[in-house]
Scaffold this active site. Structure first.
Site, PDB file in Angstrom:
ATOM      1  N   LYS A 111      44.201 -36.097 -27.588  1.00 40.09           N
ATOM      2  CA  LYS A 111      44.368 -37.395 -26.925  1.00 40.09           C
ATOM      3  C   LYS A 111      45.784 -37.930 -27.124  1.00 40.09           C
ATOM      4  CE  LYS A 111      39.615 -38.802 -26.356  1.00 40.09           C
ATOM      5  NZ  LYS A 111      38.566 -39.796 -26.497  1.00 40.09           N
ATOM      6  N   LYS A 193      36.845 -29.652 -21.435  1.00 43.04           N
ATOM      7  CA  LYS A 193      35.555 -30.312 -21.633  1.00 43.04           C
ATOM      8  C   LYS A 193      35.321 -31.366 -20.546  1.00 43.04           C
ATOM      9  CE  LYS A 193      35.133 -33.695 -24.696  1.00 43.04           C
ATOM     10  NZ  LYS A 193      34.170 -34.796 -24.511  1.00 43.04           N
ATOM     11  N   LYS A 196      34.606 -38.383 -19.763  1.00 45.47           N
ATOM     12  CA  LYS A 196      34.532 -39.649 -19.020  1.00 45.47           C
ATOM     13  C   LYS A 196      35.886 -40.064 -18.515  1.00 45.47           C
ATOM     14  CE  LYS A 196      31.644 -41.825 -22.297  1.00 45.47           C
ATOM     15  NZ  LYS A 196      32.492 -41.617 -23.459  1.00 45.47           N
TER      16      LYS A 196
HETATM   17  N1  AQP Z   1      31.346 -32.319 -22.244  1.00 46.98           N
HETATM   18  C1  AQP Z   1      30.433 -32.605 -23.164  1.00 46.98           C
HETATM   19  N2  AQP Z   1      29.396 -31.761 -23.397  1.00 46.98           N
HETATM   20  C2  AQP Z   1      28.454 -32.063 -24.340  1.00 46.98           C
HETATM   21  N3  AQP Z   1      28.490 -33.203 -25.083  1.00 46.98           N
HETATM   22  C3  AQP Z   1      29.505 -34.066 -24.879  1.00 46.98           C
HETATM   23  N4  AQP Z   1      29.827 -35.247 -25.421  1.00 46.98           N
HETATM   24  C4  AQP Z   1      30.976 -35.704 -24.863  1.00 46.98           C
HETATM   25  N5  AQP Z   1      31.412 -34.853 -23.935  1.00 46.98           N
HETATM   26  C5  AQP Z   1      30.525 -33.808 -23.911  1.00 46.98           C
HETATM   27  C6  AQP Z   1      29.053 -35.916 -26.461  1.00 46.98           C
HETATM   28  O1  AQP Z   1      28.642 -37.181 -25.944  1.00 46.98           O
HETATM   29  C7  AQP Z   1      28.614 -38.141 -27.011  1.00 46.98           C
HETATM   30  C8  AQP Z   1      29.357 -39.368 -26.602  1.00 46.98           C
HETATM   31  O2  AQP Z   1      30.727 -39.046 -26.438  1.00 46.98           O
HETATM   32  P1  AQP Z   1      31.812 -40.182 -26.692  1.00 46.98           P
HETATM   33  O3  AQP Z   1      31.553 -41.306 -25.778  1.00 46.98           O
HETATM   34  O4  AQP Z   1      31.820 -40.532 -28.123  1.00 46.98           O
HETATM   35  O5  AQP Z   1      33.200 -39.637 -26.394  1.00 46.98           O
HETATM   36  P2  AQP Z   1      33.777 -38.184 -26.250  1.00 46.98           P
HETATM   37  O6  AQP Z   1      33.123 -37.249 -27.185  1.00 46.98           O
HETATM   38  O7  AQP Z   1      35.254 -38.267 -26.367  1.00 46.98           O
HETATM   39  O8  AQP Z   1      33.288 -37.924 -24.765  1.00 46.98           O
HETATM   40  P3  AQP Z   1      34.030 -38.106 -23.432  1.00 46.98           P
HETATM   41  O9  AQP Z   1      33.012 -38.185 -22.367  1.00 46.98           O
HETATM   42  O10 AQP Z   1      35.049 -37.041 -23.313  1.00 46.98           O
HETATM   43  O11 AQP Z   1      34.727 -39.527 -23.523  1.00 46.98           O
HETATM   44  P4  AQP Z   1      36.262 -39.912 -23.458  1.00 46.98           P
HETATM   45  O12 AQP Z   1      36.747 -39.374 -22.144  1.00 46.98           O
HETATM   46  O13 AQP Z   1      36.266 -41.395 -23.515  1.00 46.98           O
HETATM   47  O14 AQP Z   1      36.937 -39.309 -24.628  1.00 46.98           O
HETATM   48  C9  AQP Z   1      29.205 -37.425 -28.232  1.00 46.98           C
HETATM   49  O15 AQP Z   1      28.151 -36.999 -29.077  1.00 46.98           O
HETATM   50  C10 AQP Z   1      29.929 -36.260 -27.658  1.00 46.98           C
HETATM   51  O16 AQP Z   1      30.021 -35.183 -28.554  1.00 46.98           O
END
Ligand code: AQP
Length: 328
Positions: A111, A193, A196
């Site tokens: 990030k 991955k 969001k």
């Molecule tokens: N691609 C993924 N596959 C499986 N699990 C996933 N998680 C996130 N992306 C995937 C799991 O969802 C939970 C919530 O995630 P988060 O909101 O804490 O943020 P993150 O892990 O950083 O997920 P994002 O969607 O990629 O958000 P942003 O873009 O804001 O950083 C966690 O348990 C995560 O492991």
């Protein structure tokens, strides 16, 4: 009874990766454990954000929890910023964390490289806040996707370090990561991955996407030139990712799916997968919209959950202050 705890960042719309990797586990664990699931709004501030969007996302993610099956009569659903002990314990854990440990966190490196000179100190200390989130509640099990594994390992290390230095205070948590579906990849780039905050919405299927959007995103999902439905994540990441999504939603194994599509091409498989996702997401989307039409119920669920969470967190912080010698 064992306690489970996990959270989602209100940084955008919840996608099918968040559901498969995390929320599907929450729904199961709320029947088997004392469950705490929350919205980590302080974590959402570690990257540039718009307060109006954050406010909207908080309600949207709360609605998604409920619409996807997290039940407020079974699990405590709350808002991180309503429990000030999270930031208090985060400071204490930051003082226990070595610079080298924090620098090794791959999510920070990823990030920070995206935000270059604008990367915040908060992004660097995010894992200590996450460790506080977990340790405050004597959590046994942390259901997460694969990307959060390193952060839970740090929480474990910090719990063990604190207990050794200041006396037995924290439960050492265990990550719970699914064997398949723990890392759903982006549809437009299966080497990344599903996220969001990805620049293009083509990369993810949101739990709020309409039928047409779902079908379009699946149609344009990247595959390869082999042309047959197969499962080989290392050599054929695009099609394998789609098979994984199909398998996780339908409950059929990748082998069964491959057999079913023997002799058929990507077009037919994608049409079926789109239909599977449309049928899965439509009721969630409808329920989400109903909940969002009157935010009163959501706010009241979060306020009640936060009051319950505060009770647990306040008790733990008393123990922590006492162990550290700052209670007079
Ligand atoms: N691609 C993924 N596959 C499986 N699990 C996933 N998680 C996130 N992306 C995937 C799991 O969802 C939970 C919530 O995630 P988060 O909101 O804490 O943020 P993150 O892990 O950083 O997920 P994002 O969607 O990629 O958000 P942003 O873009 O804001 O950083 C966690 O348990 C995560 O492991």
């Amino acid at each position: 009874m064992q306690r489970s705890l996990s959270a989602i960042q209100p940084t955008g719309v919840v996608h099918i990766g968040n559901y498969i990797g995390a929320i599907s586990q929450f729904v199961k664990l709320q029947d088997e454990t004392e469950a705490f699931y929350f919205l980590v709004d302080y974590h959402a501030m570690t990257v540039p954000f718009d307060p109006k969007e954050l406010n909207k996302n908080l309600l949207q993610v709360a609605a998604t929890y409920l619409a996807a099956g997290v039940d407020p009569t079974k699990a405590t659903i709350f808002q991180q910023s309503q429990v000030s002990e999270h930031t208090e314990l985060a400071w204490i854990l930051a003082c226990l964390t070595k610079m080298g440990e924090a620098e090794r966190m791959t999510q920070f490196k990823d990030k920070a490289s995206k935000h270059a000179e604008r990367a915040s100190v908060g992004l660097f200390t995010y894992p200590m806040l996450m460790a506080a989130d977990i340790l405050l509640y004597d959590t046994n099990i942390v259901p997460i996707g694969d990307d959060q594994k390193q952060h839970v390992e740090l929480a474990r290390d910090l719990a063990e370090r604190f207990n050794k230095m200041y006396g037995e205070t924290f439960v050492v948590p265990q990550p719970m990561i699914k064997k398949t579906g723990a890392r759903i990849m982006a549809l437009d780039d299966p080497m990344k991955k599903m996220s969001k905050s990805s620049v293009s919405p083509k990369g993810y299927i949101a739990l709020s996407d309409d039928d047409k959007t779902i079908a379009k995103k699946i149609r344009s999902a990247q595959t390869d030139s082999v042309g047959t439905v197969g499962y080989d994540p290392n050599h054929r990441p695009g099609i394998s990712n789609l098979v994984t999504i199909c398998s996780e939603i339908t409950g059929s194994s990748p082998a069964q799916i491959i057999k079913e599509f023997e002799g058929k091409g990507y077009k037919e498989f994608k049409e079926v997968l789109a239909q599977v996702l449309i049928e899965f997401i439509a009721p969630i989307r409808t329920h989400q919209a109903e909940l969002l039409a009157d935010k009163g119920e959501l706010v009241s669920i979060l306020n009640n959950g936060s009051a319950r969470a505060r009770e647990v967190a306040e008790k733990k912080m008393k123990q922590v202050r006492s162990a550290l010698g700052i209670k007079l």
